[in-house]
Design a protein around this motif. Sequence first.
Motif, PDB file in Angstrom:
ATOM      1  N   VAL A  17       0.870  -1.176   0.000  1.00 11.54           N
ATOM      2  CA  VAL A  17       0.000   0.000   0.000  1.00 11.54           C
ATOM      3  C   VAL A  17       0.903   1.221   0.000  1.00 11.54           C
ATOM      4  N   GLN A  18       0.741   2.086  -0.996  1.00  5.72           N
ATOM      5  CA  GLN A  18       1.542   3.306  -1.072  1.00  5.72           C
ATOM      6  C   GLN A  18       0.688   4.516  -0.744  1.00  5.72           C
ATOM      7  N   GLU A  19       1.208   5.383   0.100  1.00  5.21           N
ATOM      8  CA  GLU A  19       0.580   6.669   0.377  1.00  5.21           C
ATOM      9  C   GLU A  19       1.536   7.757  -0.103  1.00  5.21           C
ATOM     10  N   HIS A  20       1.019   8.710  -0.868  1.00  2.68           N
ATOM     11  CA  HIS A  20       1.896   9.701  -1.484  1.00  2.68           C
ATOM     12  C   HIS A  20       1.090  10.953  -1.817  1.00  2.68           C
ATOM     13  N   PRO A  21       1.756  12.103  -1.923  1.00  3.38           N
ATOM     14  CA  PRO A  21       1.042  13.324  -2.319  1.00  3.38           C
ATOM     15  C   PRO A  21       0.441  13.166  -3.700  1.00  3.38           C
ATOM     16  N   PHE A  22      -0.773  13.653  -3.891  1.00  2.00           N
ATOM     17  CA  PHE A  22      -1.413  13.667  -5.207  1.00  2.00           C
ATOM     18  C   PHE A  22      -0.661  14.677  -6.068  1.00  2.00           C
ATOM     19  N   PRO A  23      -0.098  14.267  -7.230  1.00  2.00           N
ATOM     20  CA  PRO A  23       0.888  15.087  -7.923  1.00  2.00           C
ATOM     21  C   PRO A  23       0.464  16.467  -8.434  1.00  2.00           C
ATOM     22  N   ALA A  34      -4.382  14.060 -17.395  1.00  2.00           N
ATOM     23  CA  ALA A  34      -5.027  14.869 -16.361  1.00  2.00           C
ATOM     24  C   ALA A  34      -5.171  14.113 -15.045  1.00  2.00           C
ATOM     25  N   LEU A  35      -4.879  14.830 -13.958  1.00  2.00           N
ATOM     26  CA  LEU A  35      -5.084  14.335 -12.591  1.00  2.00           C
ATOM     27  C   LEU A  35      -4.451  12.958 -12.383  1.00  2.00           C
ATOM     28  N   ASN A  36      -3.246  12.780 -12.908  1.00  2.00           N
ATOM     29  CA  ASN A  36      -2.502  11.544 -12.672  1.00  2.00           C
ATOM     30  C   ASN A  36      -2.200  11.408 -11.184  1.00  2.00           C
ATOM     31  N   GLY A  46       9.700  12.616 -16.837  1.00  2.00           N
ATOM     32  CA  GLY A  46       9.782  13.053 -18.228  1.00  2.00           C
ATOM     33  C   GLY A  46       8.720  14.058 -18.590  1.00  2.00           C
ATOM     34  N   ALA A  47       7.629  14.098 -17.839  1.00  2.00           N
ATOM     35  CA  ALA A  47       6.564  15.075 -18.067  1.00  2.00           C
ATOM     36  C   ALA A  47       6.736  16.245 -17.109  1.00  2.00           C
ATOM     37  N   THR A  48       6.065  17.352 -17.418  1.00  2.00           N
ATOM     38  CA  THR A  48       6.059  18.528 -16.546  1.00  2.00           C
ATOM     39  C   THR A  48       4.740  18.562 -15.791  1.00  2.00           C
ATOM     40  N   GLY A  79      -2.159  18.344 -14.433  1.00  2.00           N
ATOM     41  CA  GLY A  79      -1.650  16.986 -14.453  1.00  2.00           C
ATOM     42  C   GLY A  79      -0.266  16.954 -15.068  1.00  2.00           C
ATOM     43  N   ALA A  80       0.058  15.856 -15.765  1.00  2.00           N
ATOM     44  CA  ALA A  80       1.362  15.690 -16.395  1.00  2.00           C
ATOM     45  C   ALA A  80       1.286  16.172 -17.840  1.00  2.00           C
ATOM     46  N   GLU A  81       2.173  17.099 -18.205  1.00  2.00           N
ATOM     47  CA  GLU A  81       2.162  17.718 -19.536  1.00  2.00           C
ATOM     48  C   GLU A  81       3.349  17.241 -20.368  1.00  2.00           C
TER      49      GLU A  81
END
Length: 440
Positions: free
Chosen positions: A185-191, A416-418, A424-426, A431-433
């Motif tokens: 189970v991973q807990e992490h900040p929503f990017p 969007a909202l990854n 590699g994305a910005t 989200g990731a661009e």
Amino acid sequence: MGAGVDTGAAGDPKPNPMVGVGVIALDGACDVTGGELIFNDGGTITGPSNDAPPRNAVVAFSGSLSANISAGTSYSLNTNNTGFLTLTDTTGGMNGGYPVTFGITVESGGAEFRGVRMNGGTAAGPPPVNDAPLTILGERQGSATPGTPLLTTATFESPFAILCDTVGTTSTGLGLGYQPLSGDVQEHPFPPVGSTTIGIDSNLWFNNNGGTINGSPTLVPPNGGAYLCDLGGSILGAPSLVDGTQNTDALFENSFGCPIGANTDSSWVLWGSSYQNAFTILTGEQVAGGGFVPVTSVSSCTAGKTIVGGTDHVVPAAVTLHSTGAPETITITNDSAGPLDYASITLSSALSGFVTITGGTCTTSAGSIHSDNLAFGPGSCTIILADTGIPCAATGANHITGSATPGPGLGTLTVALNDHLIAGATEDTNGAEVAVTCTH
């Protein structure tokens, strides 16, 4: 943890499983000063609080040490580190609200104790009411110096290895009988930039009845016996920095043919010298029609922080399309231990009329890329971009001004909202661009 009494009489039901998870505060002078407890007695769950709507029927931790473990009860130890601990659950879930006394032994260093119930039930009879045998395991939060290390939101943002014991009754989606499960189970900040959400995702081995769940045959080789399921979710509200508790939501996904169509809630409490471990208890689930109800299964888990090294990445990180050239393929790969979920994949409006998504295996609406695991390897999908044949120029009527990094003929592809960072994305608020350049 424990089970109801079975007298062996004809028609007497099998022992009723029970489990409780919580926090108690001890003052160092033989008094219990408070705490909170979620207790599951054969599928009847009680606790100090409830989740917010629409989950308000589901029991949850309150984040307070002035909850449902009554202050004023006591503990005592002799020079051999053995003694008694008395707890009272004011919600009545454990022993009908009457005191329960455990005989305990404290391990060397004072960080752990364990014991069994000593007193009988709440009323006389053959047997007395609420006289279930119970065991108790207690673990210290933080170091021997109170308040250290400091408990912060970042303390919760870690990957955990988890092992759960579950007895299923009529719980929707989770099958019947004994159901052990394990995984991460991973807990992490929503990017996305500016988000305060803590995301949760899991990859779990789930075993039930020789590899069948609600009549569905096993799909995981070799020789069956278990399912592999991805889950995605988040912490419900902020974790408590007072007593190290949190309430979470997890949605089973259909990766690997997982047949469990459940959305479940759990409550956790962190423990250990650096809060590196946790106990957790299953509390609620979503039913047909969208509502949430308490689970009728009895499930508790142990967890410890682990190391996960995988990341998500996109290749290439930028593409250029020519009006007379070939299409370009973008590949997103998930090397992490949990699924990569996203809301959509779109092109910026600046590229409209010049570049389109013509194919690939990624879903452009809400989608998920399965976790990296030993049975199936990393998940990945592709996006194929093609120029429409209309020239794009650095100046003039067909000049494109992108929203990410300004430049001639530049637009973006947005994941969007990854819920994981994608190398590699910005990352921005959307989200990731990925940079997409259109030239003539």
